[in-house]
Motif scaffolding. Structure first.
Motif, PDB file in Angstrom:
ATOM      1  N   GLN A 115       4.691  15.050  27.057  1.00 11.10           N
ATOM      2  CA  GLN A 115       4.148  14.917  25.706  1.00 11.10           C
ATOM      3  C   GLN A 115       5.287  15.089  24.692  1.00 11.10           C
ATOM      4  O   GLN A 115       5.933  16.135  24.662  1.00 11.10           O
ATOM      5  CB  GLN A 115       3.076  15.980  25.461  1.00 11.10           C
ATOM      6  N   ILE A 116       5.528  14.057  23.905  1.00 12.62           N
ATOM      7  CA  ILE A 116       6.580  14.098  22.896  1.00 12.62           C
ATOM      8  C   ILE A 116       5.924  14.111  21.520  1.00 12.62           C
ATOM      9  O   ILE A 116       5.181  13.184  21.176  1.00 12.62           O
ATOM     10  CB  ILE A 116       7.530  12.891  23.023  1.00 12.62           C
ATOM     11  N   VAL A 117       6.167  15.150  20.773  1.00 14.24           N
ATOM     12  CA  VAL A 117       5.583  15.264  19.431  1.00 14.24           C
ATOM     13  C   VAL A 117       6.482  14.512  18.455  1.00 14.24           C
ATOM     14  O   VAL A 117       7.575  14.961  18.114  1.00 14.24           O
ATOM     15  CB  VAL A 117       5.442  16.741  19.009  1.00 14.24           C
ATOM     16  N   VAL A 118       6.025  13.336  18.050  1.00 13.98           N
ATOM     17  CA  VAL A 118       6.777  12.508  17.101  1.00 13.98           C
ATOM     18  C   VAL A 118       5.824  12.144  15.965  1.00 13.98           C
ATOM     19  O   VAL A 118       5.120  11.134  16.034  1.00 13.98           O
ATOM     20  CB  VAL A 118       7.321  11.229  17.761  1.00 13.98           C
ATOM     21  N   PRO A 119       5.742  12.953  14.908  1.00 14.06           N
ATOM     22  CA  PRO A 119       4.832  12.622  13.803  1.00 14.06           C
ATOM     23  C   PRO A 119       5.242  11.312  13.130  1.00 14.06           C
ATOM     24  O   PRO A 119       6.330  11.200  12.572  1.00 14.06           O
ATOM     25  CB  PRO A 119       4.991  13.810  12.842  1.00 14.06           C
ATOM     26  N   MET A 120       4.385  10.323  13.241  1.00 13.68           N
ATOM     27  CA  MET A 120       4.618   9.030  12.590  1.00 13.68           C
ATOM     28  C   MET A 120       3.451   8.751  11.653  1.00 13.68           C
ATOM     29  O   MET A 120       2.295   8.982  12.022  1.00 13.68           O
ATOM     30  CB  MET A 120       4.751   7.917  13.623  1.00 13.68           C
ATOM     31  N   VAL A 121       3.750   8.258  10.479  1.00 12.88           N
ATOM     32  CA  VAL A 121       2.722   8.023   9.472  1.00 12.88           C
ATOM     33  C   VAL A 121       2.901   6.626   8.888  1.00 12.88           C
ATOM     34  O   VAL A 121       4.006   6.236   8.503  1.00 12.88           O
ATOM     35  CB  VAL A 121       2.804   9.077   8.335  1.00 12.88           C
ATOM     36  N   ASP A 122       1.797   5.884   8.860  1.00 16.08           N
ATOM     37  CA  ASP A 122       1.777   4.571   8.206  1.00 16.08           C
ATOM     38  C   ASP A 122       1.113   4.729   6.840  1.00 16.08           C
ATOM     39  O   ASP A 122      -0.012   5.245   6.751  1.00 16.08           O
ATOM     40  CB  ASP A 122       0.997   3.561   9.041  1.00 16.08           C
ATOM     41  N   ILE A 123       1.805   4.311   5.796  1.00 15.22           N
ATOM     42  CA  ILE A 123       1.294   4.440   4.427  1.00 15.22           C
ATOM     43  C   ILE A 123       1.061   3.029   3.876  1.00 15.22           C
ATOM     44  O   ILE A 123       2.000   2.261   3.687  1.00 15.22           O
ATOM     45  CB  ILE A 123       2.287   5.204   3.535  1.00 15.22           C
ATOM     46  N   PHE A 124      -0.207   2.699   3.652  1.00 17.60           N
ATOM     47  CA  PHE A 124      -0.576   1.393   3.110  1.00 17.60           C
ATOM     48  C   PHE A 124      -0.842   1.542   1.608  1.00 17.60           C
ATOM     49  O   PHE A 124      -1.679   2.345   1.196  1.00 17.60           O
ATOM     50  CB  PHE A 124      -1.838   0.873   3.802  1.00 17.60           C
ATOM     51  N   ILE A 125      -0.121   0.764   0.807  1.00 14.82           N
ATOM     52  CA  ILE A 125      -0.315   0.790  -0.653  1.00 14.82           C
ATOM     53  C   ILE A 125      -0.694  -0.616  -1.111  1.00 14.82           C
ATOM     54  O   ILE A 125       0.163  -1.498  -1.215  1.00 14.82           O
ATOM     55  CB  ILE A 125       0.955   1.273  -1.383  1.00 14.82           C
ATOM     56  N   PRO A 126      -1.982  -0.870  -1.381  1.00 17.00           N
ATOM     57  CA  PRO A 126      -2.400  -2.201  -1.842  1.00 17.00           C
ATOM     58  C   PRO A 126      -1.929  -2.465  -3.277  1.00 17.00           C
ATOM     59  O   PRO A 126      -1.985  -1.578  -4.131  1.00 17.00           O
ATOM     60  CB  PRO A 126      -3.934  -2.139  -1.778  1.00 17.00           C
ATOM     61  N   TYR A 127      -1.482  -3.670  -3.498  1.00 15.57           N
ATOM     62  CA  TYR A 127      -1.060  -4.097  -4.834  1.00 15.57           C
ATOM     63  C   TYR A 127      -1.571  -5.530  -5.022  1.00 15.57           C
ATOM     64  O   TYR A 127      -0.802  -6.492  -4.952  1.00 15.57           O
ATOM     65  CB  TYR A 127       0.456  -4.021  -4.956  1.00 15.57           C
ATOM     66  N   PRO A 128      -2.871  -5.680  -5.271  1.00 12.83           N
ATOM     67  CA  PRO A 128      -3.494  -7.016  -5.297  1.00 12.83           C
ATOM     68  C   PRO A 128      -2.853  -7.944  -6.315  1.00 12.83           C
ATOM     69  O   PRO A 128      -2.508  -7.535  -7.421  1.00 12.83           O
ATOM     70  CB  PRO A 128      -4.956  -6.719  -5.682  1.00 12.83           C
ATOM     71  N   GLY A 129      -2.679  -9.195  -5.893  1.00 15.57           N
ATOM     72  CA  GLY A 129      -2.192 -10.227  -6.798  1.00 15.57           C
ATOM     73  C   GLY A 129      -0.694 -10.293  -6.943  1.00 15.57           C
ATOM     74  O   GLY A 129      -0.194 -11.172  -7.654  1.00 15.57           O
ATOM     75  N   SER A 130       0.042  -9.412  -6.293  1.00 16.07           N
ATOM     76  CA  SER A 130       1.501  -9.398  -6.451  1.00 16.07           C
ATOM     77  C   SER A 130       2.168 -10.130  -5.290  1.00 16.07           C
ATOM     78  O   SER A 130       1.638 -10.194  -4.185  1.00 16.07           O
ATOM     79  CB  SER A 130       2.014  -7.957  -6.509  1.00 16.07           C
ATOM     80  N   SER A 131       3.324 -10.669  -5.555  1.00 15.01           N
ATOM     81  CA  SER A 131       4.097 -11.347  -4.509  1.00 15.01           C
ATOM     82  C   SER A 131       4.852 -10.318  -3.669  1.00 15.01           C
ATOM     83  O   SER A 131       4.935  -9.142  -4.027  1.00 15.01           O
ATOM     84  CB  SER A 131       5.088 -12.316  -5.149  1.00 15.01           C
ATOM     85  N   ALA A 132       5.414 -10.774  -2.565  1.00 12.91           N
ATOM     86  CA  ALA A 132       6.163  -9.877  -1.692  1.00 12.91           C
ATOM     87  C   ALA A 132       7.365  -9.275  -2.423  1.00 12.91           C
ATOM     88  O   ALA A 132       7.691  -8.095  -2.238  1.00 12.91           O
ATOM     89  CB  ALA A 132       6.618 -10.625  -0.442  1.00 12.91           C
ATOM     90  N   LYS A 133       8.030 -10.092  -3.271  1.00 18.12           N
ATOM     91  CA  LYS A 133       9.180  -9.596  -4.036  1.00 18.12           C
ATOM     92  C   LYS A 133       8.760  -8.479  -4.995  1.00 18.12           C
ATOM     93  O   LYS A 133       9.429  -7.447  -5.108  1.00 18.12           O
ATOM     94  CB  LYS A 133       9.813 -10.754  -4.825  1.00 18.12           C
ATOM     95  N   GLU A 134       7.640  -8.681  -5.663  1.00 19.27           N
ATOM     96  CA  GLU A 134       7.149  -7.658  -6.592  1.00 19.27           C
ATOM     97  C   GLU A 134       6.758  -6.384  -5.858  1.00 19.27           C
ATOM     98  O   GLU A 134       7.031  -5.275  -6.321  1.00 19.27           O
ATOM     99  CB  GLU A 134       5.951  -8.207  -7.374  1.00 19.27           C
ATOM    100  N   VAL A 135       6.103  -6.539  -4.725  1.00 21.59           N
ATOM    101  CA  VAL A 135       5.715  -5.375  -3.927  1.00 21.59           C
ATOM    102  C   VAL A 135       6.948  -4.585  -3.500  1.00 21.59           C
ATOM    103  O   VAL A 135       6.990  -3.353  -3.592  1.00 21.59           O
ATOM    104  CB  VAL A 135       4.897  -5.815  -2.693  1.00 21.59           C
ATOM    105  N   GLU A 136       7.982  -5.296  -3.063  1.00 22.86           N
ATOM    106  CA  GLU A 136       9.204  -4.619  -2.624  1.00 22.86           C
ATOM    107  C   GLU A 136       9.870  -3.875  -3.784  1.00 22.86           C
ATOM    108  O   GLU A 136      10.296  -2.731  -3.647  1.00 22.86           O
ATOM    109  CB  GLU A 136      10.166  -5.638  -2.025  1.00 22.86           C
ATOM    110  N   ARG A 137       9.963  -4.546  -4.946  1.00 25.47           N
ATOM    111  CA  ARG A 137      10.696  -3.967  -6.068  1.00 25.47           C
ATOM    112  C   ARG A 137       9.936  -2.821  -6.738  1.00 25.47           C
ATOM    113  O   ARG A 137      10.524  -1.790  -7.059  1.00 25.47           O
ATOM    114  CB  ARG A 137      10.996  -5.075  -7.096  1.00 25.47           C
TER     115      ARG A 137
END
Length: 703
Positions: free
Chosen positions: A47-69
């Protein structure tokens, strides 16, 4: 004896060699060791304790460039500042930012989540206008499913199979140590609402009003309580939409004093929707291993629509026991849930693989113990071999008990550590018993005094040798990264076993040697002369010339140095392949299909089915599952590499199960290596842009 300095070892032996507590200590050690074997959770991997967390932040209507910036870059910096963070990376897509944060190995999951939530909540003001609140989903090794049940049918639709899978999933969820269950594949039921724009205009309605009306109608809310006859009754207002008629009769507005129903402004149909994914099961040449006959395949075909139920266990529970309980529960309920034309195939059972690995290593452990005892019996004698053999199960029992107390599981690494140290842990007992054996034969002292003196004579060197081995092994316990906790059971278990072997050598071995060897030594009349033994004569002939002649001595040392240099040089010439861990002969591997962005689900399915048709011809295959447009049940490798996030029409996974390794000649790595170019060739023939990879379960953590 009064004039002899017994030292630490001699004084310990003097206390216990005739004590009545010694046999009790031996018995207690064996009993707690047996208890540890029963109580310690069994798993295939540590058993390897590796805390991993996925954080989803919705930003409706924005392009990938806008989401990144505006989102990804800003929050990456904030999350990286959290204490204990190992790495952070992000994926920016139109309308969505996914930030993957992994804490350092061994960090407490709860503490890590608290720090992460605090940082996110205290920086909500940095979200751009229009961005929604982050969704935080923690993942760890306990989320890896240990059981996968695949439901399939030659007559039922994917929608029907999914409904049956839902009922079965609810029943299996009742098993006490089950944590997560989820369903992969199958169509979900949805109603299509086809709005007529002209009718909306006639009633002066907007599309937003209709959507809001449907949402409001599909609610059930508490509306207070009614008290009658001293009894309080809760009241609920509203009702969920259950049928297509309920949806048609939703009141969307009032016009000229009359209600306007949804059916007045739209057409509501219970029609099949465009599938978002496909799941199929197929069978190979060894389909009989999964209970599917060749006659059935000839009559109905080899690929069937399917739905998979993935089941994970709770943290710290026994994978073997949980898997058995899940399958027992399934056997109990299948007659009342499953129709006769719906079949179930166990496509993953990590409980069984863990038990098989445990049994295999226990067998090798038994063989190693037997070999050691036989060798000692041939060199020292039967009774001496029995005395030494007592030390082996006693030491292992005490080590396993400490594993139970410290939270280690019984897995292939912990058991390998015990096999690895077997030759080391008998050293102390052999040295002590051999010296007692020698002193009893010399007859220079009474048997009791001879046994105590024999231990005292070799005590200090034995202690020094034992702690030298421990000092050489322990640094491995401080290796960082994923390899650290994976390999840590080896130095920890080896060090614990070496320490207990020293205790057993000073407490139990002299006691057993004294009571088993003294009578035989008392019967012997001739004095023991070392120089007359065959072993001494052979050793003397080999070593004496090296001691007497300098030329031969230096020639021997030079030869040893040359052999050592030659051995090291083999690494540079690659005459010997150097690997951290050997390939593991697993009974599964995975085919990952990636098509260009924008590829339709049907085209991806066409390529995947072509690959599957070839896989069905591989001699060692029992069954395979195709997951098109969705992720397959992930393993630890998939957890770390986030394969569970694979979604979309351009991705597919094929999970391939093989017959048991004892029933096939080729190892899983050889199968994967030899079949890789053939599978890729099949895919390229269907679509040259197909990117196909063969993914094996790594022998260690996916670093």
């Amino acid at each position: 004896m009064k004039n002899i300095d017994l030292g630490i070892a001699g004084n310990i032996t003097k206390k216990f060699i005739t004590s009545k507590l010694t046999p009790l200590f031996l018995l207690a050690s064996i009993l707690i060791g047996l208890a540890a074997i029963v109580l310690t959770p069994k798993e295939e991997e540590p058993q390897i304790v590796v805390p991993m967390v996925d954080i989803f932040i919705p930003y409706p209507g924005s392009s990938a460039k806008e989401v990144e910036r505006k989102v990804s870059t800003e929050f990456e910096k904030l999350i990286w500042e959290i204490k204990g963070m190992d790495y952070v990376y992000s994926i920016s897509k139109p309308g969505m930012s996914l930030i993957i944060a992994r804490f350092k190995v061994g960090e407490n999951m709860e503490d890590a989540l608290v720090r992460l939530y605090n940082r996110l909540m205290s920086n909500m003001d940095k979200l751009p206008p229009g961005a929604m609140q982050p969704l935080v989903k923690p993942m760890d090794i306990n989320d890896v499913p240990i059981i996968s049940l695949t439901l399939w049918s030659d007559k039922r639709t994917p929608y029907e199979i999914r409904q049956i899978a839902k009922e079965l999933c609810l029943q299996l969820k009742q098993v006490e140590d089950v944590s997560k269950t989820w369903i992969i594949g199958g169509d979900t039921r949805r109603y299509k609402v086809l709005i007529d724009r002209d009718k909306l205009k006639n009633y002066h309605l907007s599309l937003l009003q209709v959507v809001q009306a449907i949402r409001s109608a599909n609610l059930k809310l508490p509306a207070g309580n009614i008290v009658e006859n001293n009894t309080e009754f809760p009241v609920e207002a509203g009702e969920f939409i259950k049928t297509i008629d309920d949806l048609k009769n939703v009141v969307v507005a009032v016009y000229n004093g009359k209600p306007v129903y949804l059916k007045d402004v739209a057409e509501v149909v219970d029609a099949p929707i465009d599938p978002e994914n496909y799941v199929f099961i197929g069978f190979g040449p060894h389909a009989e291993k999964q209970g599917v006959s060749r006659e059935f395949i000839k009559e109905y075909g080899n690929q069937f629509p399917a739905v998979t139920i993935a089941i994970a266990k709770k943290k710290g529970t026994n994978a073997v026991t949980v898997a058995e309980e899940i399958l027992e529960k399934f056997e109990d309920v299948k007659s009342s849930i499953l129709p006769s034309d719906v079949h179930v195939t166990v496509t993953r059972n990590y409980g069984k693989t863990a038990q098989d690995k445990f049994n295999e290593l226990m067998f090798h452990l038994g063989v190693a113990i037997f070999a050691v005892v036989i060798f000692i019996g041939l060199t020292l004698g039967i009774k001496e071999a029995f005395v030494v053999s007592i030390a082996i199960p006693t030491t292992l029992a005490l080590t396993l008990f400490v594993d139970l107390l410290t939270g280690y599981t019984l897995n292939r690494v912990t058991l390998f550590a015990l096999i690895f140290t077997l030759g080391l842990l008998v050293d102390d007992a052999i040295v002590v018993v051999e010296n007692i054996h020698r002193h009893l034969k010399l007859k220079q002292m009474p048997p009791l005094q001879a046994a105590i003196y024999a231990v005292a004579e070799v005590g200090n060197p034995t202690i020094l040798a034992t702690f030298t081995v421990i000092a050489a092994l322990l640094p491995m316990a401080f290796v960082s990264g994923l390899m650290g906790p994976y390999m840590r059971p080896i130095p920890v278990n080896a060090s614990i076993a070496m320490f207990f072997s020293l205790i057993v050598a000073f407490v139990i071995s002299p006691w057993a040697a004294y009571y088993l060897l003294r009578k035989e030594a008392e019967k012997e009349e001739e004095k023991f002369e070392l120089e007359k033994t065959p072993t001494y004569r052979i050793y003397n002939k080999v070593v004496r010339p090296l001691l007497d002649f300098a030329v031969k001595r230096w020639a021997f040392l030079l030869g040893v140095l040359l052999l050592m240099a030659g051995s090291v040089f083999m690494f540079y010439t690659k005459a010997v392949v150097v690997k951290l861990l050997p390939f593991d002969n697993k009974s599964e591997f995975q085919v990952v299909v990636d098509m260009p962005e924008g590829t339709s689900l049907e085209e991806t399915a066409r390529v995947t089915k072509a690959i599957a048709n070839y896989i069905a011809t591989i001699p060692e295959v029992t069954d395979y599952e195709m997951y098109i447009g969705t992720a397959s049940p992930f393993d630890f490798n998939g957890l770390v590499r986030h394969y569970y996030l694979r979604q979309g029409g351009n991705v597919a996974d094929i999970r391939i199960n093989l017959i048991d390794k004892h029933e096939r000649k080729r190892q899983s790595h050889d199968i994967a290596k030899e079949e890789r170019p053939k599978i890729q060739e099949v895919a390229k023939a269907v679509n040259p842009d197909a990117n196909v990879k063969i993914v094996e379960v790594p022998p260690g953590p996916p670093v």
